[in-house]
Write a protein that holds these residues in place. Structure first.
Motif, PDB file in Angstrom:
ATOM      1  N   UNK A   1       0.829  -1.201   0.000  1.00 52.43           N
ATOM      2  CA  UNK A   1       0.000   0.000   0.000  1.00 52.43           C
ATOM      3  C   UNK A   1       0.865   1.253   0.000  1.00 52.43           C
ATOM      4  N   UNK A   2       0.495   2.234  -0.812  1.00 53.36           N
ATOM      5  CA  UNK A   2       1.227   3.505  -0.843  1.00 53.36           C
ATOM      6  C   UNK A   2       0.717   4.395   0.289  1.00 53.36           C
ATOM      7  N   UNK A   3       1.618   4.721   1.222  1.00 52.02           N
ATOM      8  CA  UNK A   3       1.288   5.606   2.340  1.00 52.02           C
ATOM      9  C   UNK A   3       1.980   6.938   2.109  1.00 52.02           C
ATOM     10  N   UNK A   4       1.253   8.024   2.280  1.00 52.04           N
ATOM     11  CA  UNK A   4       1.787   9.359   1.981  1.00 52.04           C
ATOM     12  C   UNK A   4       1.473  10.328   3.114  1.00 52.04           C
ATOM     13  N   UNK A   5       2.389  11.235   3.360  1.00 51.07           N
ATOM     14  CA  UNK A   5       2.145  12.343   4.273  1.00 51.07           C
ATOM     15  C   UNK A   5       2.643  13.622   3.619  1.00 51.07           C
ATOM     16  N   UNK A   6       2.008  14.746   3.934  1.00 53.72           N
ATOM     17  CA  UNK A   6       2.434  16.027   3.370  1.00 53.72           C
ATOM     18  C   UNK A   6       3.680  16.571   4.056  1.00 53.72           C
TER      19      UNK A   6
ATOM     20  N   UNK B   1       8.836  14.666   7.560  1.00 57.51           N
ATOM     21  CA  UNK B   1       9.102  13.516   8.420  1.00 57.51           C
ATOM     22  C   UNK B   1       8.030  12.444   8.216  1.00 57.51           C
ATOM     23  N   UNK B   2       8.415  11.199   7.921  1.00 59.24           N
ATOM     24  CA  UNK B   2       7.424  10.139   7.731  1.00 59.24           C
ATOM     25  C   UNK B   2       6.641   9.874   9.017  1.00 59.24           C
ATOM     26  N   UNK B   3       5.405   9.440   8.870  1.00 55.53           N
ATOM     27  CA  UNK B   3       4.620   9.034  10.028  1.00 55.53           C
ATOM     28  C   UNK B   3       5.193   7.740  10.600  1.00 55.53           C
ATOM     29  N   UNK B   4       4.773   7.377  11.798  1.00 55.18           N
ATOM     30  CA  UNK B   4       5.236   6.140  12.428  1.00 55.18           C
ATOM     31  C   UNK B   4       4.881   4.944  11.547  1.00 55.18           C
ATOM     32  N   UNK B   5       3.657   4.932  11.018  1.00 51.54           N
ATOM     33  CA  UNK B   5       3.222   3.803  10.182  1.00 51.54           C
ATOM     34  C   UNK B   5       4.032   3.729   8.898  1.00 51.54           C
ATOM     35  N   UNK B   6       4.285   4.856   8.264  1.00 53.61           N
ATOM     36  CA  UNK B   6       5.066   4.879   7.029  1.00 53.61           C
ATOM     37  C   UNK B   6       6.497   4.440   7.285  1.00 53.61           C
ATOM     38  N   UNK B   7       7.074   4.924   8.375  1.00 56.87           N
ATOM     39  CA  UNK B   7       8.443   4.516   8.736  1.00 56.87           C
ATOM     40  C   UNK B   7       8.523   3.014   8.925  1.00 56.87           C
ATOM     41  N   UNK B   8       7.582   2.455   9.670  1.00 57.89           N
ATOM     42  CA  UNK B   8       7.593   1.018   9.929  1.00 57.89           C
ATOM     43  C   UNK B   8       7.393   0.224   8.641  1.00 57.89           C
TER      44      UNK B   8
ATOM     45  N   UNK C   1      10.153  24.314   0.343  1.00 65.63           N
ATOM     46  CA  UNK C   1       9.423  25.524  -0.002  1.00 65.63           C
ATOM     47  C   UNK C   1       8.071  25.210  -0.637  1.00 65.63           C
ATOM     48  N   UNK C   2       8.036  24.129  -1.420  1.00 68.84           N
ATOM     49  CA  UNK C   2       6.808  23.759  -2.112  1.00 68.84           C
ATOM     50  C   UNK C   2       6.687  22.240  -2.135  1.00 68.84           C
ATOM     51  N   UNK C   3       6.199  21.637  -1.055  1.00 66.73           N
ATOM     52  CA  UNK C   3       6.119  20.172  -0.966  1.00 66.73           C
ATOM     53  C   UNK C   3       5.343  19.526  -2.108  1.00 66.73           C
ATOM     54  N   UNK C   4       4.400  20.248  -2.701  1.00 63.45           N
ATOM     55  CA  UNK C   4       3.604  19.684  -3.789  1.00 63.45           C
ATOM     56  C   UNK C   4       4.392  19.594  -5.092  1.00 63.45           C
ATOM     57  N   UNK C   5       5.581  20.208  -5.127  1.00 65.18           N
ATOM     58  CA  UNK C   5       6.358  20.243  -6.367  1.00 65.18           C
ATOM     59  C   UNK C   5       7.026  18.910  -6.688  1.00 65.18           C
ATOM     60  N   UNK C   6       7.105  18.013  -5.729  1.00 68.16           N
ATOM     61  CA  UNK C   6       7.766  16.727  -5.962  1.00 68.16           C
ATOM     62  C   UNK C   6       8.560  16.294  -4.756  1.00 68.16           C
ATOM     63  N   UNK C   7       9.133  15.102  -4.843  1.00 70.35           N
ATOM     64  CA  UNK C   7       9.902  14.582  -3.731  1.00 70.35           C
ATOM     65  C   UNK C   7       9.053  14.317  -2.511  1.00 70.35           C
TER      66      UNK C   7
END
Length: 202
Positions: free
Chosen positions: A80-85, A88-95, A127-133
């Motif tokens: 499953x693809x887990x995403x956060x804006x 720092x990754x969430x605990x679930x994403x890190x695990x 500066x612009x998280x929506x730009x990529x990465x």
């Protein structure tokens, strides 16, 4: 895959502890185990450092021992693809990423993923998280601090043709593929794509 938290004073295996999970309990040792079960086998494969196969009956004995408290966590789907804006990754994403890759994904490195940084393959744009990465499953990989710096400050680069597969290119143009397969246990498998003697690890 089953994930459980166990608290006990004595533990037969040197598993990685989660003392923060034990807060408020009168006694015991907080431990998280990651057990992969096969219904046709009496053994379970553990993804904990220093462990590999163990009898399912041994896990059952740990859970049933007097004084132990067992908490079952939901299974994390590694596909499953887990995403956060956030950066720092969430605990679930890190695990999830740690469970998927198990070790640093640099060629020939075997440092456990739980002691690694999580690298953004495409750099996060502060500066612009929506730009990529984005901070998302497919854009994160565990790299030990040494190899994280190598990737950041040297010509070493990598691509991910599919989840859990890393194709690295060295400064001299030689290429290596790092994968993890059950038959190799926790350790990654590094092969040279170009079939020439490998570079030394930086």
């Amino acid at each position: 895959m089953a994930v459980g938290d166990m608290a006990r004073t004595q533990l037969a295996l040197d598993l990685e502890t989660d003392d923060h999970l034990d807060a408020g309990r009168p006694s015991g040792r907080g431990v998280t185990i990651y057990a992969h079960l096969d219904p046709d086998s009496p053994h379970a494969t553990l993804d904990n450092p220093g462990c590999n196969d163990v009898l399912i009956s041994q896990i059952q004995a740990w859970c049933e021992a007097v004084g132990n408290t067992v908490t079952i966590r939901p299974v994390i789907d590694l596909n499953t693809e887990i995403t956060t804006d956030a950066y720092t990754p969430t605990v679930k994403l890190t695990e999830q990423v740690q469970l998927r890759d198990q070790c640093c994904v640099f060629p020939h490195c075997t440092r456990p993923a739980r002691h690694c940084d999580l690298d953004h393959r495409h750099p996060f744009d502060q500066q612009n998280p929506a730009a990529g990465g984005k901070t998302t499953t497919s854009n994160l990989a565990p790299l030990c601090r040494r190899h994280h710096r190598t990737k950041t400050f040297s010509p070493w680069t990598y691509d991910t043709p599919q989840p859990g597969v890393y194709d690295w290119t060295s400064p001299t143009g030689k290429r290596f593929r790092v994968t993890r397969s059950r038959r190799h246990g926790r350790l990654p498998n590094t092969t040279q794509i170009d079939h020439v003697p490998p570079d030394s690890e930086p």
